[in-house]
Design a protein around this motif. Structure first.
Motif, short mmCIF file in Angstrom:
data_model
loop_
_atom_site.label_atom_id
_atom_site.label_comp_id
_atom_site.label_asym_id
_atom_site.label_seq_id
_atom_site.Cartn_x
_atom_site.Cartn_y
_atom_site.Cartn_z
N TRP A 486 0.84 -1.19 0.00
CA TRP A 486 0.00 0.00 0.00
C TRP A 486 0.87 1.24 0.00
O TRP A 486 1.89 1.29 0.71
N SER A 487 0.46 2.27 -0.76
CA SER A 487 1.16 3.56 -0.70
C SER A 487 0.74 4.28 0.58
O SER A 487 -0.26 3.93 1.22
N ASP A 488 1.51 5.33 0.95
CA ASP A 488 1.21 6.08 2.18
C ASP A 488 -0.20 6.65 2.17
O ASP A 488 -0.89 6.64 3.19
N GLU A 489 -0.64 7.14 1.01
CA GLU A 489 -1.97 7.74 0.95
C GLU A 489 -3.05 6.70 1.17
O GLU A 489 -4.10 6.98 1.75
N LEU A 490 -2.81 5.47 0.75
CA LEU A 490 -3.80 4.42 0.95
C LEU A 490 -3.96 4.12 2.44
O LEU A 490 -5.08 3.89 2.92
N TYR A 491 -2.83 4.12 3.17
CA TYR A 491 -2.93 3.96 4.63
C TYR A 491 -3.76 5.08 5.23
O TYR A 491 -4.59 4.86 6.12
N ARG A 492 -3.53 6.33 4.74
CA ARG A 492 -4.29 7.47 5.28
C ARG A 492 -5.78 7.32 4.99
O ARG A 492 -6.62 7.65 5.83
N ILE A 493 -6.10 6.85 3.79
CA ILE A 493 -7.52 6.69 3.45
C ILE A 493 -8.20 5.72 4.41
O ILE A 493 -9.34 5.95 4.84
N PHE A 494 -7.51 4.64 4.78
CA PHE A 494 -8.08 3.64 5.67
C PHE A 494 -7.88 3.99 7.15
O PHE A 494 -8.30 3.23 8.03
N GLY A 495 -7.26 5.16 7.44
CA GLY A 495 -7.06 5.57 8.83
C GLY A 495 -6.07 4.70 9.56
O GLY A 495 -6.20 4.48 10.78
N LEU A 496 -5.05 4.18 8.85
CA LEU A 496 -4.08 3.26 9.44
C LEU A 496 -2.66 3.80 9.33
O LEU A 496 -2.40 4.76 8.60
N SER A 497 -1.71 3.18 10.07
CA SER A 497 -0.30 3.56 10.02
C SER A 497 0.51 2.39 9.49
O SER A 497 0.32 1.25 9.93
N PRO A 498 1.45 2.63 8.54
CA PRO A 498 2.28 1.54 8.01
C PRO A 498 3.20 0.94 9.08
O PRO A 498 3.71 -0.17 8.91
N ASP A 499 3.42 1.66 10.20
CA ASP A 499 4.27 1.15 11.28
C ASP A 499 3.57 0.09 12.12
O ASP A 499 4.22 -0.73 12.78
N THR A 500 2.26 0.10 12.11
CA THR A 500 1.51 -0.81 12.99
C THR A 500 0.57 -1.75 12.25
O THR A 500 -0.10 -2.56 12.86
N PHE A 501 0.52 -1.64 10.91
CA PHE A 501 -0.45 -2.44 10.17
C PHE A 501 0.19 -3.07 8.95
O PHE A 501 0.92 -2.42 8.20
N THR A 502 -0.09 -4.36 8.73
CA THR A 502 0.39 -5.07 7.55
C THR A 502 -0.83 -5.51 6.75
O THR A 502 -1.64 -6.31 7.21
N PRO A 503 -1.00 -4.98 5.54
CA PRO A 503 -2.20 -5.30 4.77
C PRO A 503 -2.16 -6.68 4.13
O PRO A 503 -1.11 -7.14 3.68
N THR A 504 -3.30 -7.35 4.14
CA THR A 504 -3.50 -8.61 3.41
C THR A 504 -4.88 -8.54 2.79
O THR A 504 -5.70 -7.68 3.14
#
Length: 739
Positions: A486-504
């Motif tokens: 996921w790009s940084d903006e996609l994390y922002r859209i979902f209200g998540l942080s790349p430091d604490t979330f791993t997408p599947t």
């Protein structure tokens, strides 16, 4: 109209939150060098990334918080002072996300513009940085208001502000936008009481029209729709709408010869002496001529052997020196041809720093010859960029005192002409004799690399900003490994942080709204099975419980066997677009209802007007009858009668007066006494008129009158004519011949 205005407002607010623009503003306010070419690069950024977003753009202007224009797509604005302009003062006083709008004729652009300004606020410390002003062509509003299909020949729609100035073009008056004053009944109702009206009134031309006004909320404008009363009720008239041991040997031989000479003075010794002298002069073959026995002969033969060996060694040394010179030349050529320069230095146990060598390439890179640097490290330090000097001084100290055996630093140097170059200096330290340290360095010019690195950083920043502004994120799914990027903006859209979330994929589905989940799963399965792209709008539930609407678009990546192995795609947050769409739909429905209500009201007014017109016709007929009677009476009076306006210009007269002037009575309108009398008499008549109208009293005058070329005495009565307010509007005269 409201949709277009809201769109350019949102566009201006988006520009103000662009991180590239904010960084430029921060550098300018800190006093960093802001060269002309950097301003040009910023202008190119506007031209390539911003101005193409709207076909009605005229200019984008970037103003610092002091009112100075830093950058603009229109070069005429650069360095201008806008501190006293209304668009700057009002824009900088707004809070973040708020705009100021002004419709204005801009002389520098020679066109009518819509100027929208909004403040630029630092995202780090909420510091006010300046203002961005977007300038649009007013034409796009005119394109809406001048679409007069179905409005007949006199129907028109136009905008007026609270200052009673027409904002869009008029159907009847050329170039009326931002110039024409409109002081009509609906404008007064809007300006004084904030009311809308529907009815019959005189428009800005003074012509009776049937019209309706509608206040545009949030803009302090009123929209008017009007059609001439005459066309509405009598549709006959329709109008269009950026390197010796030789001396030692010789000395030793000379010394030996001296000792031998002191022992004996025989001839062999003399010959040997001569040989030594020749040997000293460089003739190494002469000892072969000495022929004797005994110790002297042995000495001579030994001397000959030494000479042979010495000759051989000298030849070998000369050959080695020639090779060394050749190697030195080649080495210098190599060092001059490579792009890096090499230097060496020595630091003794007292800490004294001495340069041993600088290769010639140093001049190509730094603009200074090797001689400049070999005088000491202070010269080198003087060429460094101020921001890098302290860091390099510390590195030099570390390696000079033996605390570090290897240092590699990247830093900037300032050439004599002021240009800046980036270099990478790799230094190796080795311990020498007497506690000294030998330093060897290789310096590479990495300016091009740094520029490419900066360009890449800007591109990445620009891409990230573009995604942030458009609320658009991208993703990549490895279907076999079930790994998602996921790009940084996609994390922002979902209200998540790349430091604490791993997408599947599974976790992604958990965010999809329950009502949409099965549909999404089914669509993705079909997309993978059929190898076709997938596009859909769906709802997601954020960790905080809020619902957002996203637009998902995918593309398929297949292996050589045609099997789908990856999916790429984008996700755009369209929640705000949907909200605005819903609001616009509701607004359109509201407008349709209001139009229907206005239509009903207009129909009622229309009926009333028809009745009023019928009554007016009757009244006009009666007036015409009475006028005919009065005209008949005037024409039958023997007196001469005339009527002039307040400027002593004839309006009418009876036939008796017209006959004396040898004209018809209807030809007198618009003429003056100068047209019929000598200048002196005409001036007297006009002076009498002026005096009587000023006094407001009737006068009887006896005066000369020319008739048939002869002068007659006439008795004249002149009386001022007043309107219903008592204002003198003209003069009436009656005269007759006095017998």
């Amino acid at each position: 109209m409201l949709s277009l205005m809201e769109r350019i407002k949102i566009q201006t607010i988006d520009f103000s939150s662009d991180e590239f623009i904010r960084n430029c503003m921060r550098r300018a306010l800190r006093g960093d060098s802001f060269y002309h070419d950097e301003a040009i690069r910023l202008n190119k950024y506007f031209s390539r990334n911003k101005q193409l977003l709207n076909q009605h753009f005229i200019a984008i202007i970037l103003v610092d918080k002091y009112g100075k224009v830093i950058s603009s797509t229109n070069l005429n604005f650069i360095d201008k002072d806008m501190s006293n302009s209304d668009i700057f003062i009002q824009g900088i006083s707004k809070s973040e996300g708020k705009t100021y709008i002004k419709l204005h004729y801009h002389s520098s652009l020679d066109t009518n513009c819509i100027l929208i300004s909004t403040p630029i606020i630092s995202q780090h410390n909420a510091e006010l940085l300046g203002v961005i002003v977007n300038v649009y062509n007013l034409r796009f509003l005119n394109e809406i208001t001048t679409d007069r299909v179905g409005m007949g020949e006199t129907g028109e729609v136009y905008l007026v502000n609270r200052d009673k100035v027409m904002l869009t073009e008029s159907r009847f008056i050329e170039d009326a936008s931002l110039k024409q004053k409109v002081d009509t009944e609906p404008i007064r109702a809007f300006a004084e009481n904030n009311e809308e009206i529907v009815g019959i009134y005189k428009d800005y031309r003074g012509i009776p029209v049937i019209g309706a006004s509608m206040i545009i909320p949030g803009y302090d404008w009123v929209l008017l729709a009007e059609i001439d009363e005459a066309e509405a009720f009598a549709p006959v008239r329709i109008l269009g709408i950026v390197t010796l041991i030789f001396g030692v040997v010789v000395a030793a031989l000379v010394t030996g010869a001296g000792v031998i000479f002191t022992i004996s003075v025989s001839k062999p010794i003399k010959d040997l002496k001569d040989a030594v002298e020749r040997f000293a002069d460089g003739d190494l073959n002469y000892p072969e001529k000495i022929r004797c026995k005994g110790d002297i002969g042995l000495l001579a033969r030994s001397f000959h052997t030494i000479a042979e060996r010495l000759l051989k060694e000298i030849i070998e040394r000369k050959r080695a020196e020639e090779m060394l010179q050749h190697t030195d030349i080649e080495l210098r050529q190599v060092l001059s041809s490579i792009s890096d320069y090499i230097w060496s230095a020595e630091v003794d146990k007292k800490g004294t720093f001495t340069y041993r060598y600088y290769s010639p390439v140093v001049e190509k890179i730094t603009g200074r010859p090797p001689e400049f640097y070999v005088r000491g490290p202070e010269r080198w330090l003087s060429t460094l960029h101020p921001e890098d000097r302290t860091r390099l001084e510390n590195a030099l100290i570390r390696i000079s005192v033996g605390k570090s055996a290897l240092e590699e630093e990247e830093y900037r140097i300032i050439k004599p002409d002021g240009t800046i170059r980036w270099v990478r200096d790799s230094i190796v330290a080795k311990k020498g004799e007497n506690e000294s340290i030998h330093l060897h360095g290789v310096v590479s010019d990495i300016t091009g690399y740094k520029r490419a690195e900066e360009s890449l950083r800007k591109s990445e920043t620009g891409f990230a900003n573009a995604q942030r502004i458009a609320h658009l994120g991208n993703w990549e799914w490895d279907i076999r490994e079930d790994k998602l990027y996921w790009s940084d903006e996609l994390y922002r859209i979902f209200g998540l942080s790349p430091d604490t979330f791993t997408p599947t994929y599974k976790v992604f589905l958990s965010f999809v709204h329950g009502d949409d989940r099965e549909s999404v799963k089914k669509s993705l399965r079909e997309s993978i099975c059929k190898g076709k792209p997938y596009t859909n709008n769906l709802r997601i539930i954020l960790p905080n419980g809020r619902i957002r609407i996203i637009h998902v678009q995918t593309e398929i990546i297949s292996n050589q066997r045609g099997k789908v192995v990856k999916m790429n795609g984008t996700v755009q947050d369209i929640t705000e677009f949907k909200r605005i769409e819903d609001e616009l739909r509701a607004l359109n429905e509201s407008l349709e209802q209001r139009v229907a209500e206005r239509t009903t009201e207009l129909m009622k007014v229309n009926e009333e007007l028809r009745k009023e017109i019928a009554e007016r016709r009757q009244t006009e007929e009666a007036l015409r009858t009475n006028e005919s009677k009065y005209r008949l009476l005037l024409e039958n009076l023997p007196q001469k009668i005339f009527y002039k306006d307040k400027n002593s210009v004839y309006v009418s007269c009876n036939q008796n007066y017209a006959a004396d002037l040898s004209i018809k009575s209807d030809e007198i309108r618009g003429k003056t006494d100068y047209d019929f009398y000598p200048k002196t008499i005409a001036e007297k008549y006009r002076a009498d008129d002026k005096r009587i109208m000023k006094s407001g009293r009737t006068e009887e005058i006896e005066e000369n009158y020319i008739k048939d070329g002869r002068e007659c005495i006439v008795h004249t009565v002149k009386t001022p004519v007043k309107d219903e307010k008592g204002t003198v509007v003209g003069i009436l005269g009656i005269f007759w011949d006095k017998k």
